[in-house]
Design a protein around this motif. Sequence first.
Motif, mmCIF file in Angstrom:
data_model
loop_
_atom_site.group_PDB
_atom_site.id
_atom_site.type_symbol
_atom_site.label_atom_id
_atom_site.label_comp_id
_atom_site.label_asym_id
_atom_site.label_seq_id
_atom_site.Cartn_x
_atom_site.Cartn_y
_atom_site.Cartn_z
ATOM 1 N N GLY A 398 0.820 -1.204 0.000
ATOM 2 C CA GLY A 398 0.000 0.000 0.000
ATOM 3 C C GLY A 398 0.850 1.249 0.000
ATOM 4 O O GLY A 398 2.064 1.235 -0.271
ATOM 5 N N ASP A 399 0.199 2.390 0.313
ATOM 6 C CA ASP A 399 0.866 3.679 0.394
ATOM 7 C C ASP A 399 0.172 4.491 1.485
ATOM 8 O O ASP A 399 -0.512 3.925 2.341
ATOM 9 N N LEU A 400 0.322 5.803 1.436
ATOM 10 C CA LEU A 400 -0.255 6.641 2.482
ATOM 11 C C LEU A 400 -1.761 6.777 2.369
ATOM 12 O O LEU A 400 -2.409 7.318 3.271
ATOM 13 N N GLN A 401 -2.353 6.330 1.258
ATOM 14 C CA GLN A 401 -3.795 6.430 1.069
ATOM 15 C C GLN A 401 -4.520 5.103 1.206
ATOM 16 O O GLN A 401 -5.681 5.062 1.586
ATOM 17 N N LYS A 402 -3.848 3.990 0.905
ATOM 18 C CA LYS A 402 -4.566 2.711 0.879
ATOM 19 C C LYS A 402 -3.666 1.602 1.393
ATOM 20 O O LYS A 402 -2.432 1.728 1.441
ATOM 21 N N VAL A 403 -4.315 0.493 1.761
ATOM 22 C CA VAL A 403 -3.615 -0.702 2.195
ATOM 23 C C VAL A 403 -4.330 -1.901 1.599
ATOM 24 O O VAL A 403 -5.550 -1.889 1.417
#
Length: 778
Positions: A398-403
Amino acid sequence: MRQLLRIVLAAIGILAIVAVAAVVYVTTFLDPEDFKPRLTAVVEEQTGLNLDLDGPINWSFYPRIGVSVETANARLPSQDEEDTAFAAVDRAEVSVAFAPLLRGEIAVDGLTLNGVRLNLQRNADGEGNWEPLLDRLVEQSEEAETVLAPASAGPNVDAGSLEVVLSIANVNISGANIRFRDEQAQALWHVRDLNVSGSNVNPVRAFPLKAMFTLTKHNNLDAEALERAPNISSDIGLETRMQLGLSEQKFVLENTQLSTRTRFEAEGEPQQFDVSATEAIVRLAEQQLSIRDGKLETTLRHPENWDGGLALALAFGLDGDWQAQTARLKELQLTGPDNLRVSGHLNVSQFRDAPEYQGQLTVAPFTLRPWLARSGVVLETTSEAALSDVAMTSPIEGDLQKVSLPSLSLVVDDSTFTGNIASRLDGSRVDFDLQGDVLNLDRYLPRQETEQQASLEVIKAAVADGPAELLPQAWLASSSVNGSLNIESLELAGMAFSDARLQMQGDQGLHQLSNFEAGFYKGELTASGRIDATQDELQWALSPTMQNVQVAPLIETLSEGDEASPLRGRLNLSGDLTTRGNQREALLRHLNGDLKARLTEGAILDINVSQEMCELAARLEGEEVQRDWSSDTAFDEFAATLQIRDGVVRSDDLIITVPGIEVKGEGEYDLTSQRFDTHANAGLVDTADAACDVNPRLEALPLPLRCEGHISDARGEWCRFDRDAFQGAVVELIQEEAGGQVSKALEERLGESLDSLDERLGEGSGNALREGLQRLFD
């Protein structure tokens, strides 16, 4: 030997006299204030800073040679005199040991800085006021070795005539303050009361180092001027052993202990964080950081839910590369109360620009219930053991918006799920594709408060404090939910579903159940529907279809007692329903729609209506029926159209057809109060497959029944003869046939039949019927 000793002693005496004479000469004829112009010029030439030495310059010569400066301020070229200085110090002192000078070595004995103040600023465009200074230092780095040579030394000073031995006996920084004003992030950071101490600082061996300071953050640039409490305040302490590799630009921290006590709100509980590491290596040239055997320990506190604090520990290793923007967290081990054990690894890339991560997580079996309680969720589930055994393993990315968990294996009590789940971190979108083996939803539904309370609710109701809200409407109104769920064996409200398959799509409050399919009591159940969460109340729509569902086990499942089903057969049902609300009672009260139901291959169990009707007709004719009868009443058709209006189910076309008998009826059932009232008439008809031959005149005589009461009443009390309707029908028939008079013989022939009806329909029914006939016919 004695002569040699005298020569050595004489030489030492001469050197001592020369040294004393030099000290007397320097302290008498040289004024250190004369060096101020030279120092300010050197600083401006090398850094571009404007240095003001408002205090005196002092020096000492024994037992150490030292120089001290008091009240110094350095301003950036862009700063005015009235501006707060970029850097300032109340007192700075450096000293070298006297004895090593005699060996041609310079050994720094001490470094002291008192009251250092540093003011850093970053503007709205992200430019820092320190950046020009760093650029200037890089440009001047090649000349740094000879810049401090005195002017009297001439242009050909041999800077290498003395060997500098970097071994500082003591380093002390006290009362330092660093202020960082970040206009881009609208934040104000402040390092207060910074104290740093070290001893035997050298580039060869590790030396002890300690630091203590307070870090605060305000989310408003003017908060300090307004004397507002900081949003974050943390007391930080560091203790370590540092090894300097200056030539390699490598620093090693051994046995590091970092402790913090942080308060996130002025009135909040302080949170304790402690970090330790066996070894931390910083490579400045490569801009790399490695941590071995790291451990983060914390005791989180909550004023309401975490009695005594929540103790967590995270063991980890780290390999980070600032230039490549990569970090590898390895050997992760998170432990906590209630058997919490999480292990795995995580690789992070582009952490400065657009962080992304991927790795593997494994959660060992643990009890989830107390963790939900710590987050303020109070479970009142039917099973007290629900969520007591939870485990999972999956890759994570993921990243800072989604997992995303792309290959999830999840165990919840007796259920196992595999598949994938993805979600935005703010919860605005959830995507899933899961397959499960068994799931008993009844274990997770709210505990029943009364015996009459139905259990057809969803899991969310188990965590509601007030009236059980079925779904989180606020979240549904702004979220997207898309996914599919397949479960081999599903149990809900005691009903069993096999190979259940669900597909749904939703966006911005409009959610569609595109398909639900399941095996249902040897038949099939399908449904589609939608939920509209954009209005003040949830709007529901459902279109169910049942095909060839075995009704007997279904009725027994829905029954509260152990009584056997009174019917068997295959149920076919279809229709459309709508309702609104978010509590069970509201959904029932506002339920509307139409359903068509038909029961085939069925029978009314443990009673043969044909036998009862034929024997009654025979006695009325003065005859007897001679044949073997089945114990059940098989019927050709059992059908009804159901109209549901505001929670009340009505039907005016109930029909049951049995060979030679037809039952028609009407009635209603209130879903909210669970009360019902139904009228039915059973009549003899002349068909080819009739169970017996009857007088055509008796075909006009119905057997009226009335069923009324509460669903919780004993089943034997539900139905009885409708005496008024029956008496009216008999009177009408007799008046047509006999002109208003009935013989005593007719009543006697009815006696035995009415006695048998007592057994079927309740004690006293036959006597009531007999008495009614007597009053009518006399």
